[in-house]
Design a protein around this motif. Structure first.
Motif, mmCIF file in Angstrom:
data_model
loop_
_atom_site.group_PDB
_atom_site.id
_atom_site.type_symbol
_atom_site.label_atom_id
_atom_site.label_comp_id
_atom_site.label_asym_id
_atom_site.label_seq_id
_atom_site.Cartn_x
_atom_site.Cartn_y
_atom_site.Cartn_z
ATOM 1 N N THR A 1 -9.404 0.663 11.945
ATOM 2 C CA THR A 1 -9.852 1.616 12.970
ATOM 3 C C THR A 1 -9.559 3.059 12.558
ATOM 4 O O THR A 1 -10.444 3.923 12.581
ATOM 5 C CB THR A 1 -9.147 1.319 14.309
ATOM 6 N N SER A 2 -8.318 3.319 12.165
ATOM 7 C CA SER A 2 -7.942 4.689 11.791
ATOM 8 C C SER A 2 -8.528 5.075 10.439
ATOM 9 O O SER A 2 -8.790 6.249 10.181
ATOM 10 C CB SER A 2 -6.415 4.823 11.764
ATOM 11 N N GLY A 3 -8.758 4.074 9.563
ATOM 12 C CA GLY A 3 -9.353 4.364 8.262
ATOM 13 C C GLY A 3 -10.757 4.916 8.392
ATOM 14 O O GLY A 3 -11.110 5.925 7.761
ATOM 15 N N ILE A 4 -11.580 4.255 9.210
ATOM 16 C CA ILE A 4 -12.947 4.743 9.431
ATOM 17 C C ILE A 4 -12.907 6.095 10.136
ATOM 18 O O ILE A 4 -13.681 7.008 9.816
ATOM 19 C CB ILE A 4 -13.754 3.727 10.245
ATOM 20 N N THR B 1 0.823 -1.211 0.000
ATOM 21 C CA THR B 1 0.000 0.000 0.000
ATOM 22 C C THR B 1 0.861 1.267 0.000
ATOM 23 O O THR B 1 0.496 2.269 -0.625
ATOM 24 C CB THR B 1 -0.939 0.019 1.213
ATOM 25 N N THR B 2 2.014 1.215 0.666
ATOM 26 C CA THR B 2 2.900 2.380 0.681
ATOM 27 C C THR B 2 3.477 2.644 -0.710
ATOM 28 O O THR B 2 3.559 3.800 -1.152
ATOM 29 C CB THR B 2 4.041 2.175 1.690
ATOM 30 N N ILE B 3 3.857 1.600 -1.419
ATOM 31 C CA ILE B 3 4.378 1.768 -2.781
ATOM 32 C C ILE B 3 3.298 2.345 -3.704
ATOM 33 O O ILE B 3 3.561 3.249 -4.513
ATOM 34 C CB ILE B 3 4.910 0.429 -3.331
ATOM 35 N N ILE B 4 2.062 1.853 -3.580
ATOM 36 C CA ILE B 4 0.964 2.370 -4.401
ATOM 37 C C ILE B 4 0.745 3.860 -4.123
ATOM 38 O O ILE B 4 0.625 4.680 -5.040
ATOM 39 C CB ILE B 4 -0.335 1.586 -4.139
ATOM 40 N N GLY B 5 0.699 4.215 -2.836
ATOM 41 C CA GLY B 5 0.478 5.614 -2.471
ATOM 42 C C GLY B 5 1.611 6.522 -2.918
ATOM 43 O O GLY B 5 1.385 7.641 -3.379
ATOM 44 N N ALA B 6 2.861 6.049 -2.793
ATOM 45 C CA ALA B 6 4.013 6.858 -3.210
ATOM 46 C C ALA B 6 4.011 7.063 -4.724
ATOM 47 O O ALA B 6 4.345 8.151 -5.218
ATOM 48 C CB ALA B 6 5.312 6.181 -2.771
ATOM 49 N N GLN C 1 -3.785 9.707 -0.876
ATOM 50 C CA GLN C 1 -3.824 9.948 0.559
ATOM 51 C C GLN C 1 -4.483 8.803 1.322
ATOM 52 O O GLN C 1 -4.189 8.592 2.499
ATOM 53 C CB GLN C 1 -4.589 11.258 0.833
ATOM 54 N N VAL C 2 -5.359 8.045 0.660
ATOM 55 C CA VAL C 2 -6.047 6.952 1.366
ATOM 56 C C VAL C 2 -5.068 5.871 1.794
ATOM 57 O O VAL C 2 -5.396 5.051 2.662
ATOM 58 C CB VAL C 2 -7.178 6.333 0.514
ATOM 59 N N PHE C 3 -3.867 5.858 1.210
ATOM 60 C CA PHE C 3 -2.854 4.885 1.596
ATOM 61 C C PHE C 3 -1.873 5.452 2.619
ATOM 62 O O PHE C 3 -0.826 4.857 2.863
ATOM 63 C CB PHE C 3 -2.084 4.416 0.355
#
Length: 471
Positions: free
Chosen positions: A409-412, A127-132, A165-167
């Motif tokens: 938890t933090s996503g919601i 997910t970090t690679i996708i977001g970057a 930003q969602v990642f």
């Protein structure tokens, strides 16, 4: 033996080397607990056979995340903080410029659920690679949007960055829990949130410094080109470093709570159900949304508010935004240290929230004093507590919802924040035009006061601490 002390086992393991074959590991069952009945009933752990190890490489992972988060959030107010210049150069309406900021909020809400599911299934690295990559791609699209008839391309690039930003926003508590020991997890989370705040700070101060309002159209275009190239270059280098060095998890859990969390089967839909039926979490969603929504509204329209009383103070508007966020960074780190030392999550959350109300009241009544230096001072107080509240809310949420995945938890929590942010920003923008800044800011004060009352109703059900103590 301490559960989170950095150790070397008979010379076989160097915590700075993430090589699992060098670790002395016992059977998983010796360190994992079982859950039956209530969330903590039946929890048994035996940590005597193998200590929990925290790896020195965790600091590299955290540093990369901080820079990655900053590279995304610095683009949030990139247009909004120089709204008047963007309107002049591109010939667009002020509302359109405001939407470049609100796009961060709008895209987050529908996409956070698939992003949280992906985080739970694939881990931090994917997910970090996708977001970057998305952050980098959006920044490069803006490079080609400098011609005056290409604002639509810049808006599209801003949307790509906003989607990325969602990642990011839901990662700090997950990264802290996966990589850091029990006595560092709150501090690590606050440093992770610090990255987002660092980017916001740069986003406030860089555009007014790089893009001058007094220049000709050609000079403003050259200024935009320089700004966009700088951001694109930074995100490109960072993307390469993340691909090369960012890892999903250490070879072994750093704490008893992390060990138990990693041993549980995570059902995404079941986690959603558990979270949405958790009274304490629902109350925290509302109070957190009111606080951060207020911050989003002020940040998006800060340029308009400051120029109302101090015409021509374009750079001051950016610097005041910088002051708010930098003070919040200090507040975030301090609050993280307090939580790690005291574990008094509710008390700290309530105290910081109440101080945010006081800070907003002072900011409201000093804005029109005629001395911009006084506005700087009131902004320090406001930012220290309002922005400093961000990691405190994250950590309190992780405590009252354990052992549900921190990413979910933090996503919601952040999804609700975006909804509150959109509504609050639109309300604030309408009130500024209809009744002026005084009543607009007093309305935000009232929203913060309501959030403080709701926070007082949250019970101090510290489930993660209970798991760690039993471990």
């Amino acid at each position: 033996m301490s559960l989170n002390k950095e150790v070397k086992l008979n010379g076989l393991c160097n915590p700075s080397e993430p090589v699992s074959s060098k670790l002395l590991v016992t059977d998983d069952a010796s360190r994992r607990g079982s859950i039956s009945g209530s969330v903590m009933d039946g929890l048994t752990m035996d940590s005597s056979k193998a200590p929990y190890i925290v790896y020195k490489s965790r600091w590299l992972i955290l540093t990369l995340f901080v820079l990655y988060s900053a590279s995304n959030s610095l683009q949030w107010t990139q247009y909004a903080i120089i709204q008047d210049i963007v309107m002049k150069y591109y010939g667009v309406d002020g509302t359109v410029v405001s939407w470049t900021s609100m796009m961060y909020m709008i895209t987050y809400v529908p996409l956070i659920f698939p992003a949280s599911w992906l985080l739970n299934k694939t881990g931090l690295r994917v997910t970090t690679i996708i977001g970057a990559f998305g952050t980098c791609a959006g920044a490069w699209l803006k490079v080609f949007s400098v011609p005056q008839d290409m604002f639509w391309l810049g808006f599209f690039g801003q949307t790509v960055v906003a989607i990325s930003q969602v990642f990011i926003l839901n990662v700090p508590p997950r990264l802290a829990a996966v990589w850091f020991g029990a006595d560092q997890v709150s501090s690590a989370c606050s440093i992770g949130v610090f990255g987002n705040q660092l980017g916001v700070a740069l986003g406030f101060v860089m555009p007014p410094m790089l893009v001058k309002a007094q220049g000709t159209i050609e000079e403003i275009g050259a200024d935009f080109q320089l700004m966009f190239y700088l951001v694109a270059g930074f995100t490109s280098v960072l993307f390469v470093f993340i691909v090369l060095f960012f890892k999903a998890a250490p070879p072994s859990p750093p704490s008893a709570a992390a060990d138990l969390g990693s041993s549980l089967d995570s059902n995404f839909l079941q986690s959603i159900k558990q979270l949405l039926t958790n009274r304490n979490y629902i109350l925290l969603l509302i109070s957190y949304g009111l606080n951060v929504g207020t911050f989003y509204a002020i940040s998006t329209l800060l340029n308009q508010v400051i120029l109302t009383y101090y015409p021509g103070a374009h750079e001051d508007a950016g610097r005041i935004g910088l002051v708010i966020v930098v003070a919040g960074m200090a507040g975030s780190v301090l609050c993280g240290l307090v939580l790690d030392k005291t574990h008094r999550f509710k008390e700290t959350t309530l105290a910081v929230y109440a101080a945010s109300v006081v800070g907003m009241v002072i900011f409201t009544f000093t804005l029109d004093c005629g001395l911009i230096g006084v506005v700087y001072l009131s902004s320090i107080l406001l930012g220290f507590f309002m922005t400093g509240y961000l990691p405190v809310g994250f950590e309190f949420a992780s405590e009252v919802t354990y052992p549900e995945p921190e990413g979910t938890t933090s996503g919601i929590l952040n999804a609700v924040v975006q909804i509150f942010g959109i509504v609050t920003t639109l309300l604030y923008e309408w009130m500024l035009g209809a009744v002026g800044d005084r009543w607009s800011n007093l309305t935000l004060c009232a929203l913060l006061a309501l959030g403080a009352v709701i926070t007082a109703g949250i019970k101090s059900d510290l489930r993660r601490q209970a798991a760690q103590n039993k471990g």
